[in-house]
Structure formats: structure tokens, C-alpha cells
Motif scaffolding. Structure first.
Motif, PDB file in Angstrom:
ATOM      1  N   ALA A 125       7.835  -2.700  -4.752  1.00  0.00           N
ATOM      2  CA  ALA A 125       6.322  -2.957  -5.631  1.00  0.00           C
ATOM      3  C   ALA A 125       5.544  -2.107  -4.793  1.00  0.00           C
ATOM      4  CB  ALA A 125       5.894  -4.959  -4.672  1.00  0.00           C
ATOM      5  N   LEU A 126       5.619  -1.258  -4.153  1.00  0.00           N
ATOM      6  CA  LEU A 126       4.844   0.186  -3.696  1.00  0.00           C
ATOM      7  C   LEU A 126       4.739   0.985  -3.679  1.00  0.00           C
ATOM      8  CD1 LEU A 126       4.265   1.334  -1.055  1.00  0.00           C
ATOM      9  CD2 LEU A 126       5.879   2.222   0.069  1.00  0.00           C
ATOM     10  N   VAL A 127       5.766   0.974  -4.761  1.00  0.00           N
ATOM     11  CA  VAL A 127       5.862   2.487  -5.783  1.00  0.00           C
ATOM     12  C   VAL A 127       4.951   1.580  -7.286  1.00  0.00           C
ATOM     13  CG1 VAL A 127       6.979   3.679  -7.395  1.00  0.00           C
ATOM     14  CG2 VAL A 127       8.012   3.639  -6.119  1.00  0.00           C
ATOM     15  N   LYS A 128       4.820   0.533  -6.922  1.00  0.00           N
ATOM     16  CA  LYS A 128       3.871   0.263  -8.009  1.00  0.00           C
ATOM     17  C   LYS A 128       2.418   0.514  -7.502  1.00  0.00           C
ATOM     18  CE  LYS A 128       7.597  -2.921 -10.898  1.00  0.00           C
ATOM     19  NZ  LYS A 128       8.370  -4.019 -11.433  1.00  0.00           N
TER      20      LYS A 128
ATOM     21  N   ALA B 130       6.085  10.823  -2.652  1.00  0.00           N
ATOM     22  CA  ALA B 130       6.700  11.654  -2.918  1.00  0.00           C
ATOM     23  C   ALA B 130       8.331  10.732  -2.836  1.00  0.00           C
ATOM     24  CB  ALA B 130       7.640  12.869  -2.088  1.00  0.00           C
ATOM     25  N   PRO B 131       7.859   9.912  -3.784  1.00  0.00           N
ATOM     26  CA  PRO B 131       9.631   8.718  -3.644  1.00  0.00           C
ATOM     27  C   PRO B 131      10.671   9.437  -3.955  1.00  0.00           C
ATOM     28  CG  PRO B 131       8.144   8.361  -5.496  1.00  0.00           C
ATOM     29  CD  PRO B 131       7.605   9.159  -5.367  1.00  0.00           C
ATOM     30  N   GLY B 132      11.643   9.177  -3.068  1.00  0.00           N
ATOM     31  CA  GLY B 132      12.370   9.403  -2.995  1.00  0.00           C
ATOM     32  C   GLY B 132      14.129   8.306  -3.663  1.00  0.00           C
ATOM     33  N   ASN B 133      14.613   8.916  -3.819  1.00  0.00           N
ATOM     34  CA  ASN B 133      15.267   7.641  -3.884  1.00  0.00           C
ATOM     35  C   ASN B 133      15.179   6.379  -5.043  1.00  0.00           C
ATOM     36  OD1 ASN B 133      18.429   6.878  -4.398  1.00  0.00           O
ATOM     37  ND2 ASN B 133      18.274   5.497  -2.467  1.00  0.00           N
TER      38      ASN B 133
ATOM     39  N   ILE C 258       1.625   4.080  -7.478  1.00  0.00           N
ATOM     40  CA  ILE C 258       0.662   4.061  -9.063  1.00  0.00           C
ATOM     41  C   ILE C 258      -0.259   3.589  -9.677  1.00  0.00           C
ATOM     42  CG2 ILE C 258       1.708   3.736 -11.660  1.00  0.00           C
ATOM     43  CD1 ILE C 258       4.355   3.701 -10.839  1.00  0.00           C
ATOM     44  N   SER C 259      -0.492   2.270  -9.715  1.00  0.00           N
ATOM     45  CA  SER C 259      -1.535   1.111 -10.549  1.00  0.00           C
ATOM     46  C   SER C 259      -2.862   1.983  -8.986  1.00  0.00           C
ATOM     47  CB  SER C 259      -1.740  -0.118  -9.940  1.00  0.00           C
ATOM     48  OG  SER C 259      -1.846  -0.783  -8.179  1.00  0.00           O
ATOM     49  N   ASP C 260      -2.585   2.141  -8.123  1.00  0.00           N
ATOM     50  CA  ASP C 260      -3.782   2.892  -7.351  1.00  0.00           C
ATOM     51  C   ASP C 260      -4.222   4.301  -7.153  1.00  0.00           C
ATOM     52  OD1 ASP C 260      -6.063   2.153  -5.160  1.00  0.00           O
ATOM     53  OD2 ASP C 260      -5.133   2.617  -3.612  1.00  0.00           O
ATOM     54  N   ARG C 261      -3.141   5.119  -8.189  1.00  0.00           N
ATOM     55  CA  ARG C 261      -3.646   6.197  -8.556  1.00  0.00           C
ATOM     56  C   ARG C 261      -3.329   7.281  -7.637  1.00  0.00           C
ATOM     57  NH1 ARG C 261      -5.912   6.525 -13.547  1.00  0.00           N
ATOM     58  NH2 ARG C 261      -7.129   8.184 -13.022  1.00  0.00           N
ATOM     59  N   TYR C 262      -2.317   7.402  -7.149  1.00  0.00           N
ATOM     60  CA  TYR C 262      -1.932   7.934  -6.473  1.00  0.00           C
ATOM     61  C   TYR C 262      -1.314   9.205  -7.720  1.00  0.00           C
ATOM     62  CZ  TYR C 262      -1.655   5.612  -1.623  1.00  0.00           C
ATOM     63  OH  TYR C 262      -2.921   5.142  -0.830  1.00  0.00           O
ATOM     64  N   THR C 263      -1.578  10.709  -6.271  1.00  0.00           N
ATOM     65  CA  THR C 263      -0.994  11.806  -7.736  1.00  0.00           C
ATOM     66  C   THR C 263       0.889  12.275  -7.275  1.00  0.00           C
ATOM     67  OG1 THR C 263      -3.165  12.867  -7.535  1.00  0.00           O
ATOM     68  CG2 THR C 263      -1.006  14.290  -7.125  1.00  0.00           C
ATOM     69  N   LEU C 264       1.504  11.648  -7.832  1.00  0.00           N
ATOM     70  CA  LEU C 264       2.854  12.064  -7.594  1.00  0.00           C
ATOM     71  C   LEU C 264       2.626  13.925  -7.556  1.00  0.00           C
ATOM     72  CD1 LEU C 264       5.728  11.042  -7.802  1.00  0.00           C
ATOM     73  CD2 LEU C 264       5.847  11.142 -10.241  1.00  0.00           C
ATOM     74  N   ARG C 265       4.072  13.909  -6.452  1.00  0.00           N
ATOM     75  CA  ARG C 265       4.431  15.478  -6.097  1.00  0.00           C
ATOM     76  C   ARG C 265       5.945  14.909  -5.712  1.00  0.00           C
ATOM     77  NH1 ARG C 265       1.058  16.026  -9.369  1.00  0.00           N
ATOM     78  NH2 ARG C 265      -0.726  17.473  -8.612  1.00  0.00           N
ATOM     79  N   TYR C 266       7.061  14.946  -6.133  1.00  0.00           N
ATOM     80  CA  TYR C 266       8.161  14.653  -6.620  1.00  0.00           C
ATOM     81  C   TYR C 266       9.485  15.522  -7.453  1.00  0.00           C
ATOM     82  CZ  TYR C 266      12.834  12.424  -5.517  1.00  0.00           C
ATOM     83  OH  TYR C 266      14.391  12.058  -5.443  1.00  0.00           O
TER      84      TYR C 266
END
Length: 223
Positions: free
Chosen positions: A117-120, A102-105, A123-131
Motif C-alpha cells: 500500500a505504501l509503494v502504491k 527508493a523502495p528496496g526489497n 506512485i499514485s502521489d507522483r513521487y520520483t523513483l530513484r532506485y
């Protein structure tokens, strides 16, 4: 005597869309809150108002009677036509790893290269987004799924706005009592160890499963 720091409505910016919102409460022994740290809290609570009304309560070992007591985090749910609280989960635990983020801001990724770089990576490591845009529902999702990572990071042009007294300290206690880890956005230090030197002090944070917060540190604290 106890003192209370609280956010009565976290998620006010998303309530018009009928999203789940909540409240955050931190409880300190004695009178006054200036100069106190989150580590001094005797309890903290987060409530979630959605299809169900639920509370997650953190009780650190020092606030529980008897020797050898451990930290505990548990959930209660309002039932029976909203007239009775029932323990719905006697223990809430954050497992060491869970690929949910859950990436804020996110605006900060525009001029914070490490956060970008962390957010990318997530995404590239196929984490599930819940935000959702609300701190309470996003962190509560980690408790519901027993893991994950929540971040809210600053950049020069987009500062994090989470308040230490009213949001960060109480939520930090909940996360750490559940076996998770917290850190300041730019300093390898638990959010529970920062003193409230201003009632409106704000900061960025990362909360979550131990291994997921370590991954945050690997990206954000690298030279």
C-alpha cells in the motif's frame, strides 16, 4: 583506541553493470563492537565511487571539541588528479520533505500488504523513483538532493538483509546528523538505538526526510 565496522564494497551485485558503488564506515570509541549501539559512534563515513569519488562524513556533537557544538554532516571530493581532498559541500542537510523514493526489497510487497500500500501511495502521489539496487548510491542521492526516503522492508517470504553493524548503524548516523530520521522496519525506534548483539544481525529500515519517514510510519505501523 577506536573500533571500526565497515562494508568495503556496498553494491557488489550492481558493479558489473558499471553502476556507482561505495563503502560504509562506522567508528566507535574503545575496543570491541558487540553490545554497542549506533548512538555510541563518534563518526561515520560513506564513500561513493562514480564519475567523482566523494565522501560524506558525519560528526555528532559529542565527538566535537567545545560546548554548544551541533551535529554536522559534510562532503569532500577527490580532486587534482585524485591527489587532494577538497570540501565540496560544507553542510549536507535533509529537508523535512521531498517526493523522491527508493523502495528496496520490492519482492516483499507480494506478501506484505502494508508495504504494498505504501509503494502504491508513492506512485499514485507522483513521487520520483530513484532506485539502483545499491544502498550507498540510493541513500547518497537523498543527500545530493537534500531529501527523500529510502526503505528496505521484510515480508514472511522476503527478508531484509541489511546488516546493523556494517551498514545500518553508520548510514543511520549520517542521516540523523543531516537532520533526517531513521526507523526500524516494524518498530518505531531509531536504528541508532539497537545494540549489536550479533555481528551479522540484519534488519529492515526506513531512512530519510522527517515528514517522509513519518508517512512510512503512518502506513507501516497502523493497526
Amino acid at each position: 583506541m577506536f573500533s571500526l565496522g565497515f562494508d568495503p564494497l556496498d553494491g557488489s551485485s550492481i558493479i558489473d553493470a558499471n553502476f556507482s558503488v561505495g563503502s560504509i564506515f562506522g567508528i566507535w570509541p574503545g575496543k570491541g563492537l558487540l553490545g554497542r549501539t549506533g548512538r555510541e559512534q563518534v563518526a561515520s563515513v560513506v564513500s561513493l565511487y562514480g564519475p567523482r569519488t566523494t565522501l560524506i562524513i558525519a560528526l555528532p556533537s559529542k565527538s566535537r571539541a567545545g560546548d554548544g557544538q551541533s551535529d554536522i554532516t559534510f562532503e569532500v571530493t577527490l580532486v587534482k588528479d585524485r591527489s587532494h581532498w577538497e570540501v565540496s559541500r560544507p553542510e549536507v542537510i535533509l529537508k523535512p520533505s521531498k517526493k523522491v523514493f527508493a523502495p528496496g526489497n520490492l519482492r516483499a510487497t507480494n506478501d506484505n500488504a502494508k508495504y504494498d500500500a505504501l509503494v502504491k501511495h508513492w506512485i499514485s502521489d507522483r513521487y520520483t523513483l530513484r532506485y539502483s539496487g545499491g544502498m550507498v548510491p540510493d541513500v547518497y542521492h537523498m543527500f545530493a538532493k537534500s531529501g527523500g526516503v529510502f526503505s528496505n522492508v521484510s515480508s514472511e517470504k522476503a527478508r531484509a538483509k541489511l546488516r546493523l553493524l556494517y551498514e545500518v548503524a553508520a548510514m543511520g548516523l549520517l542521516v540523523e546528523c543531516a537532520g533526517g530520521v531513521t526507523t526500524h522496519e516494524f518498530e518505531d525506534k531509531s536504528v541508532l538505538d539497537f545494540a549489536v548483539d550479533d555481528l551479522d544481525r540484519r534488519m529492515g529500515v526506513c531512512f530519510g526526510s522527517k515528514d517522509e519517514v513519518q508517512k512510512y510510519k503512518d502506513f507501516m505501523f497502523s493497526k
